[in-house]
Design a protein around this motif. Structure first.
Motif, PDB file in Angstrom:
ATOM      1  N   GLY A 294       0.815  -1.271  -0.073  1.00 47.76           N
ATOM      2  CA  GLY A 294      -0.217  -0.120   0.005  1.00 47.76           C
ATOM      3  C   GLY A 294       0.717   1.303  -0.098  1.00 47.76           C
ATOM      4  O   GLY A 294       2.002   1.141  -0.015  1.00 47.76           O
ATOM      5  N   TRP A 295       0.153   2.322   0.155  1.00 47.23           N
ATOM      6  CA  TRP A 295       0.417   3.627   0.035  1.00 47.23           C
ATOM      7  C   TRP A 295       0.353   4.730   1.283  1.00 47.23           C
ATOM      8  O   TRP A 295      -0.673   4.294   1.542  1.00 47.23           O
ATOM      9  CB  TRP A 295       0.402   4.237  -1.180  1.00 47.23           C
ATOM     10  N   TYR A 296       1.313   5.135   1.787  1.00 47.28           N
ATOM     11  CA  TYR A 296       1.146   6.213   2.806  1.00 47.28           C
ATOM     12  C   TYR A 296       1.605   7.504   2.279  1.00 47.28           C
ATOM     13  O   TYR A 296       2.433   7.630   1.350  1.00 47.28           O
ATOM     14  CB  TYR A 296       1.718   5.863   4.162  1.00 47.28           C
ATOM     15  N   ARG A 297       1.155   8.662   2.685  1.00 45.98           N
ATOM     16  CA  ARG A 297       1.974   9.965   2.567  1.00 45.98           C
ATOM     17  C   ARG A 297       2.283  10.927   3.686  1.00 45.98           C
ATOM     18  O   ARG A 297       1.401  10.593   4.768  1.00 45.98           O
ATOM     19  CB  ARG A 297       1.130  10.847   1.536  1.00 45.98           C
ATOM     20  N   GLN A 298       3.049  11.657   3.617  1.00 47.80           N
ATOM     21  CA  GLN A 298       3.501  12.339   4.720  1.00 47.80           C
ATOM     22  C   GLN A 298       3.996  13.693   4.341  1.00 47.80           C
ATOM     23  O   GLN A 298       4.914  13.909   3.181  1.00 47.80           O
ATOM     24  CB  GLN A 298       4.870  11.551   5.560  1.00 47.80           C
ATOM     25  N   VAL A 299       3.630  14.830   5.093  1.00 43.86           N
ATOM     26  CA  VAL A 299       4.239  16.252   4.750  1.00 43.86           C
ATOM     27  C   VAL A 299       4.853  16.666   6.009  1.00 43.86           C
ATOM     28  O   VAL A 299       4.662  16.030   7.094  1.00 43.86           O
ATOM     29  CB  VAL A 299       3.157  17.164   4.372  1.00 43.86           C
ATOM     30  N   PRO A 300       5.896  17.619   5.948  1.00 45.35           N
ATOM     31  CA  PRO A 300       6.711  17.774   6.843  1.00 45.35           C
ATOM     32  C   PRO A 300       5.834  18.512   8.156  1.00 45.35           C
ATOM     33  O   PRO A 300       4.937  18.921   7.977  1.00 45.35           O
ATOM     34  CB  PRO A 300       7.812  18.925   6.410  1.00 45.35           C
TER      35      PRO A 300
ATOM     36  N   LYS B  64       3.735  16.683  10.127  1.00 42.76           N
ATOM     37  CA  LYS B  64       2.621  15.887  10.019  1.00 42.76           C
ATOM     38  C   LYS B  64       2.857  14.455  10.136  1.00 42.76           C
ATOM     39  O   LYS B  64       4.112  13.982   9.602  1.00 42.76           O
ATOM     40  CB  LYS B  64       1.777  16.271   9.075  1.00 42.76           C
ATOM     41  N   GLN B  65       1.978  13.488  10.924  1.00 45.07           N
ATOM     42  CA  GLN B  65       2.006  12.008  10.783  1.00 45.07           C
ATOM     43  C   GLN B  65       1.789  11.614   9.387  1.00 45.07           C
ATOM     44  O   GLN B  65       1.164  12.140   8.541  1.00 45.07           O
ATOM     45  CB  GLN B  65       1.241  11.465  11.814  1.00 45.07           C
ATOM     46  N   ARG B  66       2.546  10.444   9.081  1.00 50.68           N
ATOM     47  CA  ARG B  66       2.303   9.629   7.944  1.00 50.68           C
ATOM     48  C   ARG B  66       0.974   9.097   8.227  1.00 50.68           C
ATOM     49  O   ARG B  66       0.408   8.708   9.024  1.00 50.68           O
ATOM     50  CB  ARG B  66       3.167   8.645   7.986  1.00 50.68           C
ATOM     51  N   GLU B  67       0.161   9.409   6.936  1.00 50.74           N
ATOM     52  CA  GLU B  67      -1.248   8.793   6.842  1.00 50.74           C
ATOM     53  C   GLU B  67      -1.476   8.106   5.836  1.00 50.74           C
ATOM     54  O   GLU B  67      -0.926   7.929   4.791  1.00 50.74           O
ATOM     55  CB  GLU B  67      -2.090  10.257   6.617  1.00 50.74           C
ATOM     56  N   LEU B  68      -2.280   7.069   5.900  1.00 54.24           N
ATOM     57  CA  LEU B  68      -2.713   5.673   5.044  1.00 54.24           C
ATOM     58  C   LEU B  68      -3.329   6.714   3.743  1.00 54.24           C
ATOM     59  O   LEU B  68      -4.352   7.540   3.893  1.00 54.24           O
ATOM     60  CB  LEU B  68      -3.554   5.066   5.786  1.00 54.24           C
ATOM     61  N   VAL B  69      -3.229   6.108   2.585  1.00 55.78           N
ATOM     62  CA  VAL B  69      -3.778   6.657   1.262  1.00 55.78           C
ATOM     63  C   VAL B  69      -4.581   5.332   0.826  1.00 55.78           C
ATOM     64  O   VAL B  69      -5.718   5.637   0.663  1.00 55.78           O
ATOM     65  CB  VAL B  69      -2.608   7.049   0.450  1.00 55.78           C
ATOM     66  N   ALA B  70      -3.845   4.218   0.707  1.00 60.15           N
ATOM     67  CA  ALA B  70      -4.841   3.142   0.190  1.00 60.15           C
ATOM     68  C   ALA B  70      -3.836   1.966   0.378  1.00 60.15           C
ATOM     69  O   ALA B  70      -2.500   1.940   0.379  1.00 60.15           O
ATOM     70  CB  ALA B  70      -4.936   3.379  -1.277  1.00 60.15           C
TER      71      ALA B  70
END
Length: 122
Positions: A35-41, A43-49
């Protein structure tokens, strides 16, 4: 050891599309979820799919109807088709693979890629 490598990030205008790819390699008997997560500086890493080997998928609410996750089990590869991109989709996207490395060892290892930058801007 398991290696995970993402590709396909870049710069896209709002409303455009990008396709991310991610391949796992190394000592692999079976891969469960990918799967995929994303993260911006800041902020916590968040689930995408995520997608199971069976094809069952799970999406974050903020990408439903816009992003599609798929996988090729024979190639140990997962894809993320991102359509109707928004500026708020700008982030580093990380791929993961949940790997059973040996048939006699039921332990699952989550391997992460190094991340790929997606920037949505006009």
């Amino acid at each position: 050891q398991v290696q995970v490598v993402e590709s396909g990030g870049g710069l896209m205008q709002p409303g455009g599309s990008l396709r991310l790819s991610c391949t796992a390699s190394g000592t692999i008997f079976r891969i469960n979820a990918m799967g995929w997560y994303r993260q911006v500086p800041g902020k916590q890493r968040e689930l995408v799919a995520t997608i199971l080997s069976s094809g069952t998928t799970n999406y974050a609410d903020f990408v439903k109807g816009r992003f599609t996750v798929s996988r090729d089990n024979a190639k140990n590869t997962v894809y993320l088709q991102m359509n109707s991109l928004k500026p708020e989709d700008t982030s580093v996207y990380y791929c993961h693979a949940d790997v059973q490395q040996r048939f006699y060892d039921s332990n699952i290892v989550r391997a992460w890629g190094q991340g790929t930058q997606v920037t949505v801007s006009s």
